[in-house]
Design an enzyme around this catalytic site. Structure first.
Site, mmCIF file in Angstrom:
data_model
loop_
_atom_site.group_PDB
_atom_site.id
_atom_site.type_symbol
_atom_site.label_atom_id
_atom_site.label_comp_id
_atom_site.label_asym_id
_atom_site.label_seq_id
_atom_site.Cartn_x
_atom_site.Cartn_y
_atom_site.Cartn_z
ATOM 1 N N TYR A 267 0.826 -1.217 0.000
ATOM 2 C CA TYR A 267 0.000 0.000 0.000
ATOM 3 C C TYR A 267 0.860 1.267 0.000
ATOM 4 O O TYR A 267 0.441 2.302 -0.494
ATOM 5 C CB TYR A 267 -0.901 0.031 1.238
ATOM 6 C CG TYR A 267 -2.192 -0.736 1.097
ATOM 7 C CD1 TYR A 267 -2.188 -2.115 0.957
ATOM 8 C CD2 TYR A 267 -3.410 -0.079 1.129
ATOM 9 C CE1 TYR A 267 -3.374 -2.822 0.845
ATOM 10 C CE2 TYR A 267 -4.597 -0.772 1.032
ATOM 11 C CZ TYR A 267 -4.586 -2.143 0.880
ATOM 12 O OH TYR A 267 -5.750 -2.842 0.779
ATOM 13 N N LYS B 160 3.290 -15.115 1.909
ATOM 14 C CA LYS B 160 3.495 -15.769 0.617
ATOM 15 C C LYS B 160 5.009 -15.975 0.495
ATOM 16 O O LYS B 160 5.679 -15.530 -0.441
ATOM 17 C CB LYS B 160 2.921 -14.864 -0.495
ATOM 18 C CG LYS B 160 2.852 -15.491 -1.861
ATOM 19 C CD LYS B 160 1.803 -16.590 -1.971
ATOM 20 C CE LYS B 160 1.873 -17.220 -3.372
ATOM 21 N NZ LYS B 160 1.156 -18.493 -3.472
ATOM 22 N N ASP C 269 -2.775 -18.189 -0.090
ATOM 23 C CA ASP C 269 -3.765 -18.869 -0.935
ATOM 24 C C ASP C 269 -4.416 -20.009 -0.169
ATOM 25 O O ASP C 269 -5.638 -20.206 -0.206
ATOM 26 C CB ASP C 269 -3.133 -19.341 -2.252
ATOM 27 C CG ASP C 269 -1.746 -19.969 -2.070
ATOM 28 O OD1 ASP C 269 -1.209 -19.925 -0.940
ATOM 29 O OD2 ASP C 269 -1.200 -20.515 -3.054
ATOM 30 N N ASP D 228 -6.393 -7.238 4.177
ATOM 31 C CA ASP D 228 -7.554 -6.612 3.559
ATOM 32 C C ASP D 228 -8.464 -7.677 2.954
ATOM 33 O O ASP D 228 -9.681 -7.698 3.197
ATOM 34 C CB ASP D 228 -7.054 -5.636 2.471
ATOM 35 C CG ASP D 228 -8.192 -4.934 1.762
ATOM 36 O OD1 ASP D 228 -9.164 -4.575 2.438
ATOM 37 O OD2 ASP D 228 -8.101 -4.751 0.530
ATOM 38 N N ASP E 264 -12.199 -9.433 4.569
ATOM 39 C CA ASP E 264 -13.452 -9.374 3.814
ATOM 40 C C ASP E 264 -14.031 -10.778 3.655
ATOM 41 O O ASP E 264 -15.241 -10.997 3.778
ATOM 42 C CB ASP E 264 -13.209 -8.775 2.415
ATOM 43 C CG ASP E 264 -13.429 -7.258 2.399
ATOM 44 O OD1 ASP E 264 -13.162 -6.624 3.430
ATOM 45 O OD2 ASP E 264 -13.860 -6.724 1.358
HETATM 46 C C1 LIG Z 1 -10.670 1.576 0.801
HETATM 47 C C2 LIG Z 1 -9.393 0.875 0.960
HETATM 48 C C3 LIG Z 1 -8.261 1.837 0.919
HETATM 49 C C4 LIG Z 1 -9.352 0.035 2.214
HETATM 50 C C5 LIG Z 1 -8.102 -0.831 2.247
HETATM 51 O O1 LIG Z 1 -7.743 -1.437 1.257
HETATM 52 O O2 LIG Z 1 -7.481 -0.892 3.293
HETATM 53 C C6 LIG Z 1 -10.509 -0.905 2.425
HETATM 54 O O3 LIG Z 1 -10.546 -1.927 1.526
HETATM 55 C C7 LIG Z 1 -10.459 -1.424 3.826
HETATM 56 O O4 LIG Z 1 -10.358 -2.617 4.019
HETATM 57 O O5 LIG Z 1 -10.536 -0.627 4.741
#
Ligand SMILES: CC(C)[C@H](C(=O)O)[C@@H](O)C(=O)O
Ligand SMILES: NC(=O)c1ccc[n+]([C@@H]2O[C@H](COP(=O)([O-])OP(=O)(O)OC[C@H]3O[C@@H](n4cnc5c(N)ncnc54)[C@H](O)[C@@H]3O)[C@@H](O)[C@H]2O)c1
Length: 808
Positions: A583, A634, A666, A690, A694
């Site tokens: 990032y 990784k 993975d 990240d 999710d």
């Molecule tokens: C919006 C983006 C910059 C952010 C990230 O990738 O960290 C989002 O996906 C999160 O998880 O907070």
């Protein structure tokens, strides 16, 4: 009980006023003090002594009018001696109207009790003398000898002492007007020297006299607190009186004459509210779907709200529209006030639901309801007692709330204009009135709110209310500062993270963020993307450790995309490195390769110290959980991951009690879906974290359920749901606010160390789920599908209802 004369006084002739005491509302005590009920206080074995004179306590509740003054000394067998505070003054500024229904009790030591008893005796004696003085005065008047004291006592001296005792105000005989402090041989047309000096018109004079009376009454209520330093108390009272008169004079509202002493905080608050009201609402604006109500603000320490209540004949569709309580951009009541307002709002909702189920509210009706809030300033704590519990008690302040059913907006320009509200409700079946008490906050925090874009403001609004309510119950005070971030900031300032936002955030105790981003800004250059603002914020706050808990609540197992047996009991924590890796790594950018082709490139880079600090953090987290840490990388391909694994392994020596494993990302992605229960704590880099978080969110039912906390070595933490701005559902009241509310709980727990308030919120979330309320993303058959706002309302109800431990 309100009478017809009040209707006249209020100038609301068309209103049917139905507020009496008792009924659906209950006193809400958030001071943590014991509230004792009437039965216990009127037990025969008690010895009660009124602070304000003899014969004022009456064991017979039907003789409430005999009660006077909010403080009483209570001695009961086998109990500590107590100072009992009666309920708040009623709308006339009188006290004791509520009888002994609700009280607050402050334990006092034997010595203090004895001292107070002595004071009571002295007061009684003084009052006797004073009565005698008046009698003498009356007698002399009738004999045409005004000013002569018939009984030859040192009345002037004693009267002065009583006057001092009452904070510089004149002693007020029960049920009567204040006795003038002027020399009794001076003929006066007014009861008050201040009124005499200031009054311009007859009307004004009358109003001020009434105000004086109210203030005198309040001073008297607080008289017990005033005995220590009468001089400064006198000054204080003069200042307050002046303030009161100013407010009173400006608005000339005789309603104001009946309220208690003003308080600067309350005055400022209502002035602010009045400005917002003037700005945002045309007073005569007919109700429409968005603004169905008008509201009136009395500038002073009493505030009135007119709420439009839309009822569809079904309690579950009851809505309370209140522009006052919504968080407009300029609505900045003090947090204590806001917390109380939130409580009031929910009390009101409860009443309405009760009314609705009683079939009183007809179908599709809008019932305007007036809410009158008295703000009663706290007694001066420093004059009272030194132990901390008592200080809190002494510093507590009150709101009293009364509901009126009205037929028209209160401040319509023409009082004879026909009602713009269809009213189906003329009388409430049951009386409804209450007082709500809020403790003066003992701990205070500054919170930066960054609603952001899309659903961000929707979920932040819910979380803010929840924070406020839980805070007010737990004695926490906040100062919120709402700032721009992301697309909203781009539109307003041209940059996604204005300097002001970062600097305010840095100076605050914690930052609560909604979400940023949206289609509108998707094509912006990198430095002008909302996401860039978020990354700059994280870097600016140096919050390198991002905690993302994924817990499958039993209530949501069926909302999970995994089979019940896979999802049930999942409770894992992703520890994501947040300020390094790809990032932020350099070089990065766009270029051209040797073939002249466009390229884009980023660098995944970690320095050893960055890995060490996040690994340590994760080991500590794992240690407090189930003692298992899985490091995801990784390392079979990426150098940065190879270093990662090496450093984590090295650090493991320091944590022999933590079971460490390593997994390629993975595989980890696959294992999360196959058997998520194998994980306890996962530590990983920025980008893997990240993605994996999710993914983990779907196990819990929805991305709308996952909160996060981002912490650094020092400075404020950043708390945000892991979801984005969800532009597909923004503005439709469909957003799931649980993740943000849980982020607020993390803010309290990890950011402020306020575990009790955090727990209260967490339990409220579970309770709300238990009660079946779901947004669309977590809906399953048999549950109640509601919008973001209603979920918020339900969470607030749960926060308020003191969900007992173990109930969820
Ligand atoms: C919006 C983006 C910059 C952010 C990230 O990738 O960290 C989002 O996906 C999160 O998880 O907070
Ligand atoms: N921390 C953040 O602010 C953050 C995080 C992720 C994405 N974003 C940004 O948000 C924008 C949209 O991104 P996206 O669509 O990839 O991800 P998203 O998380 O916004 O939405 C993904 C899906 O989940 C749903 N969803 C998300 N949050 C929800 C909630 N609280 N309740 C119900 N449903 C919810 C959305 O409706 C959508 O279908 C992008 O601009 C992205 O950069 C911001």
């Amino acid at each position: 009980m309100r009478s017809k004369s009040l209707e006249k006084e209020d100038g609301i002739s068309e209103a049917s006023i139905v507020a009496v005491h008792g009924g659906a509302l209950e006193t809400h005590t958030v001071t943590g003090l014991e509230v004792i009920n009437e039965a216990s206080i009127t037990a025969k074995d008690q010895k009660l002594t009124s602070v304000y004179g003899k014969n004022e306590f009456c064991e017979d509740n039907n003789q409430k009018e005999n009660l006077f003054g909010p403080w009483m000394l209570v001695k009961r067998p086998n109990r500590r001696k107590e100072l009992v505070r009666n309920n708040v003054p009623n709308s006339y500024g009188h006290v004791g109207h509520n009888g002994f229904n609700k009280k607050h009790v402050i334990p006092v030591s034997n010595t203090r009790f004895a001292a107070l008893e002595e004071e009571v005796e002295e007061r009684n004696a003084n009052e006797d003398t004073n009565n005698e003085t008046r009698e003498a005065e009356e007698e002399n008047k009738s004999l045409g000898k005004v000013g002569q004291v018939a009984k030859g006592r040192n009345v002037a001296h004693k009267t002065e002492r009583v006057r001092n005792y009452l904070g510089g105000r004149n002693p007020q005989p029960k049920g009567g007007k204040p006795v003038s402090s002027q020399p009794i041989n001076k003929k006066s047309t007014s009861q008050s020297p201040i009124v005499e000096k200031k009054s311009g018109t007859e009307n004004e004079s009358a109003l001020m006299a009434a105000g004086e009376s109210a203030v005198a009454s309040t001073s008297k209520n607080m008289g017990i607190l005033n005995s220590v330093d009468t001089k400064s108390q006198d000054e204080d009272n003069r200042r307050r009186m002046k303030q009161f008169q100013q407010v009173h004079k400006v608005h000339g509202d005789n309603f104001m004459s009946r309220v208690a002493m003003p308080n600067q905080e309350a005055v400022d608050f209502v002035k602010q509210q009045a400005e917002i009201f003037k700005k945002n609402f045309a007073i005569d604006k007919p109700p429409d779907s968005k603004l169905p109500n008008a509201m009136e603000i009395c500038e002073g320490e009493s505030t009135t709200f007119d709420l439009g209540i839309k009822a569809d004949g079904d309690a579950s569709h009851m809505q309370v529209f209140d522009s006052t309580l919504s968080t407009g951009p300029q609505t900045k009541p003090s947090n204590q006030v806001q917390g109380c307002l939130n409580q009031i709002k929910h009390k009101v909702s409860n009443i309405l639901v009760a009314l609705s189920s009683a079939n009183v509210v007809g179908k599709s009706s809008i019932v305007p309801t007036r809410i009158l809030i008295h703000w009663v300033p706290p007694p001066p704590a420093d004059k009272f007692c030194s132990n901390s519990k008592t200080m809190v008690a002494a510093a507590s302040s009150s709101f009293s709330l009364q509901l009126f059913n009205v037929r028209r907006p209160f401040h319509s320009s023409s009082s004879s204009s026909p009602s713009s509200y269809p009213t189906t409700l003329t009388t409430f079946p049951k009386s409804t009135s209450s007082s709500i008490r809020c403790s003066a906050a003992t701990r205070s925090y500054t919170i930066t709110l960054l609603p952001g874009d899309g659903i961000g403001p929707e979920v932040i609004s819910v979380a803010k209310d929840v924070l406020l309510l839980a805070g007010s119950i737990e004695g926490i005070k906040y100062e919120f500062q709402e700032k721009l971030l992301g697309g909203a900031a781009l539109d307003a300032t041209g940059v996604p993270l204005p300097d002001e936002t970062l600097s305010v955030a840095k100076q605050s105790d914690a930052v609560l963020l909604g979400a940023i981003g949206g289609y509108k800004w998707d094509k912006n250059e990198k430095h002008l993307k909302p996401e860039t603002g978020l990354l700059q914020l994280r870097a600016g706050l140096k919050v390198f450790a991002n905690l993302r808990p994924a817990t499958v609540f039993p209530q949501l197992v069926d909302a999970s995309t995994l089979k019940r047996e896979a999802a049930e009991g999942v409770d894992l924590m992703v520890v994501r490195e947040l300020t390094g890796g790809i990032y932020f790594g350099k070089p990065r950018g766009f270029g051209t390769n040797e073939n002249g082709e466009e390229t884009g490139y980023n660098t995944e880079v970690y320095a050893a110290h960055e890995i060490d600090r996040i690994a340590r953090f994760a080991f500590e987290v794992a240690r407090k959980r189930r003692g298992k840490l899985c490091s995801v990388d990784k390392a079979n391909v990426l150098e940065a991951s190879m270093l990662w694994r090496k450093r984590v392994l090295a650090l493991a020596q320091e944590y022999p009690d933590v079971e460490l494993s390593h997994m390629y990302v993975d595989n980890a992605a696959m294992q999360l879906i196959r058997n998520p229960k194998q994980f306890d704590t996962i530590v990983t880099n920025n980008i893997f974290g990240d993605i994996l978080s999710d993914e983990a969110s779907m196990i819990t039912g929805s991305i709308g359920m996952l909160p996060s906390a981002s912490l650094g070595a020092s400075g404020p933490g950043l708390f945000e749901p892991i979801h984005g701005s969800a532009p597909d559902i923004a503005g439709q009241d469909k957003a799931n606010p649980f993740a943000t509310v849980l982020s607020a709980a993390m803010l309290l727990r990890y950011g402020l160390g306020e575990d009790k308030a955090a727990e209260r919120i967490e339990k409220a979330v579970l309770d709300t789920l238990n009660r079946g309320f779901r947004t669309a993303d977590i809906y399953s058959s048999g549950t109640k599908l509601v919008g973001c706002k209603q979920v918020g309302e339900e969470i607030l109800k749960s926060v308020e209802s003191h969900v007992p431990a173990g109930a969820v």
